[in-house]
Design a protein around this motif. Structure first.
Motif, PDB file in Angstrom:
ATOM      1  N   ASP A  92       0.422  30.011 -52.112  1.00  0.00           N
ATOM      2  CA  ASP A  92      -0.721  30.892 -52.271  1.00  0.00           C
ATOM      3  C   ASP A  92      -0.930  32.215 -51.456  1.00  0.00           C
ATOM      4  O   ASP A  92      -1.728  32.636 -50.916  1.00  0.00           O
ATOM      5  CB  ASP A  92      -2.253  30.050 -51.726  1.00  0.00           C
ATOM      6  N   HIS A  99      -5.798  24.172 -54.483  1.00  0.00           N
ATOM      7  CA  HIS A  99      -6.649  23.758 -53.085  1.00  0.00           C
ATOM      8  C   HIS A  99      -7.499  22.390 -53.443  1.00  0.00           C
ATOM      9  O   HIS A  99      -7.126  21.730 -52.610  1.00  0.00           O
ATOM     10  CB  HIS A  99      -7.707  24.633 -52.815  1.00  0.00           C
ATOM     11  N   HIS A 119      -8.829  27.640 -59.817  1.00  0.00           N
ATOM     12  CA  HIS A 119      -8.965  27.530 -58.519  1.00  0.00           C
ATOM     13  C   HIS A 119     -10.025  26.422 -58.329  1.00  0.00           C
ATOM     14  O   HIS A 119     -11.051  26.420 -59.293  1.00  0.00           O
ATOM     15  CB  HIS A 119      -9.413  28.714 -57.308  1.00  0.00           C
ATOM     16  N   HIS A 133       1.736  27.730 -57.038  1.00  0.00           N
ATOM     17  CA  HIS A 133       0.296  28.266 -56.902  1.00  0.00           C
ATOM     18  C   HIS A 133       0.584  29.702 -56.067  1.00  0.00           C
ATOM     19  O   HIS A 133       0.701  29.578 -54.774  1.00  0.00           O
ATOM     20  CB  HIS A 133      -0.673  27.594 -56.304  1.00  0.00           C
ATOM     21  N   HIS A 178       0.005  34.215 -55.785  1.00  0.00           N
ATOM     22  CA  HIS A 178      -0.449  35.345 -56.498  1.00  0.00           C
ATOM     23  C   HIS A 178       0.528  36.566 -56.260  1.00  0.00           C
ATOM     24  O   HIS A 178       0.553  37.105 -55.059  1.00  0.00           O
ATOM     25  CB  HIS A 178      -1.959  35.905 -55.917  1.00  0.00           C
TER      26      HIS A 178
END
Ligand SMILES: [Zn+2]
Length: 433
Positions: free
Chosen positions: A319, A268, A229, A74, A76
């Motif tokens: 993340d 999460h 998410h 995970h 970005h």
């Protein structure tokens, strides 16, 4: 026959989950990996391996740890340049930093530049595979798959779907998002080592129409992945439930759209009810625990013990850019601290498993990556135990006291290691760092 290379060093990999059994790993203190045409052909004690082959090139990493590359489930990539930005919690952070940064990816040149930077950061930190969010712009996906293809690395990514509650430059519509995703799937999914991930950002930014379109798309391409998410922050949960008033809980929003599958990765999942945990476990979905991000944004303390007890598949992830480090060693260290606050002193083997073989299994990629089994791709890293003065002093102390054991070595890397410990990174047998 093409050339064989033997890499000599301390060889470590998992064969099973350390939660299932004590001997879940292999460790050869003087070991070797045999690699041909980018694949692992053999692995074991150096003396045995070298006796089996007449002709090979030797690369000597004696005293260093050879292990499978990290898998970050995970992350970005468009947020690589807004890492470590001050202020507040999730929803403000998205408005203040994320959305402005993501708008720049309308430019293919910017996307290409950032994709190159991002992949170099992964390699520098020993990460050889990731599941990444791109932006709403199809060009952002093209850029990341293109650069990953230059290295023939295993890349999972997809166009973010957002049709509401975001700036105009960052929204699509349900129909546009579906057709752009379909076209990217046709172009990239299964091409080389690329895999497509259907990527509705989260329920706040996706109408039910858009979520349903995402679910339909996955139904048409069942070997694609889904990422989104879930229950990261309490204001996010309240907002979601006010936007979807007929849903009992947050997970139900995704369930209604057919997005809760055994190929779905939920980032999460901090504030889940027992019922939501059970339903995720039953579906075989994957939970990506992102401790540096959760601490940074004050989102909360993920309960790993509860997740294990309820049979949820959990992996560790960075993340970035809400996460504060690309390093999965740092991430393991922070995960340990989060679980300490929950009264669960998680073993280093559990955390390491959750960003190597455990992640590969969760992503159904364990026939390709995550361990040194025969035929796996030679995506591996060389780790220096004593890359910093503190680690050197710690190692000297443990050696002096006869305690330089595998668990102490790994725990030191987890507690105070980072990118400086990654001496080399290999993708299909080619050194990329
Ligand atoms: Zn995220």
């Amino acid at each position: 026959m093409s050339e064989l290379t033997l890499y000599r060093g301390e060889v470590f990999d998992f064969i099973d989950s350390p939660l299932n059994r004590k001997d879940a790993y292999r460790y050869f203190p003087d070991g070797a990996l045999a690699v041909r045409d980018g694949e692992i052909v053999d692995c074991g004690p150096y003396k045995e391996i070298k006796g089996r082959y007449a002709d090979y090139e030797l690369v000597d990493y004696s005293g260093k740890l050879l292990m499978p590359g990290f898998i970050d489930s995970h992350i970005h990539y468009p947020q690589a340049e807004i890492i470590g930005m001050y202020g507040k919690q999730l929803l403000d952070w998205l408005d203040d930093y994320t959305f402005p940064a993501e708008q720049a990816f309308a430019s293919p040149e910017h996307a290409d530049k950032m994709a190159r930077f991002f992949i170099q950061e992964l390699f520098r930190n020993g990460t050889t595979t990731c599941m990444a969010y791109a932006t709403v712009h199809p060009a952002s996906v093209t850029a990341l798959f293109s650069v990953a293809s230059e290295y023939n690395m295993c890349m999972l990514t997809g166009k973010v779907l957002m049709d509401r509650n975001a700036p105009a430059g960052l929204t699509d519509t349900a129909g546009q998002g579906e057709s752009e995703s379909r076209s990217l799937i046709e172009t990239w999914h299964g091409k080389g080592r690329n895999r497509y991930v259907i990527t509705p950002r989260f329920a706040i930014s996706c109408s039910m129409e858009q979520l349903l379109a995402a679910g339909r798309l996955h139904g048409q391409y069942p070997d694609t992945y889904i990422q989104t998410h879930l229950s990261e922050n309490k204001d996010e949960i309240d907002s979601t439930l006010s936007l979807c008033p007929d849903c009992q809980d947050y997970l139900e929003v995704y369930e209604r759209a057919g997005l809760v599958t055994d190929r779905s990765v939920f980032g999460h999942c901090i504030h889940l009810s027992d019922s939501e945990c059970r339903r995720l476990a039953e579906a075989g979905s994957v939970i990506a625990h992102c401790p540096t991000s959760n601490l940074f944004l004050g989102s909360g303390l993920f309960d790993m013990q509860q997740a294990n007890r309820l049979g949820m598949q959990t992996v560790l992830a960075t993340d970035v850019g809400a996460g504060t480090s690309f390093s999965l060693l740092r991430t393991m260290g922070e995960s340990y601290k989060v679980q300490q606050l929950n009264g669960y002193p998680m073993s280093v083997l559990e955390s390491l498993y959750k960003c190597t073989l455990g992640a590969a299994k969760a992503l159904r990629l364990d026939d390709e990556i995550g361990c040194f089994g025969k035929g796996r791709k030679a995506d591996f890293i060389v780790v220096d135990y004593a890359a910093t003065p503190s680690l050197q002093a710690r190692m000297d102390y443990l050696k002096r006291n006869g305690k330089w054991t595998l668990e102490n070595k790994l725990f030191g890397l987890q507690a105070i290691g980072d990118d400086r410990n990654i001496q080399a990174t290999y993708i299909i047998g080619t050194r990329v760092k």
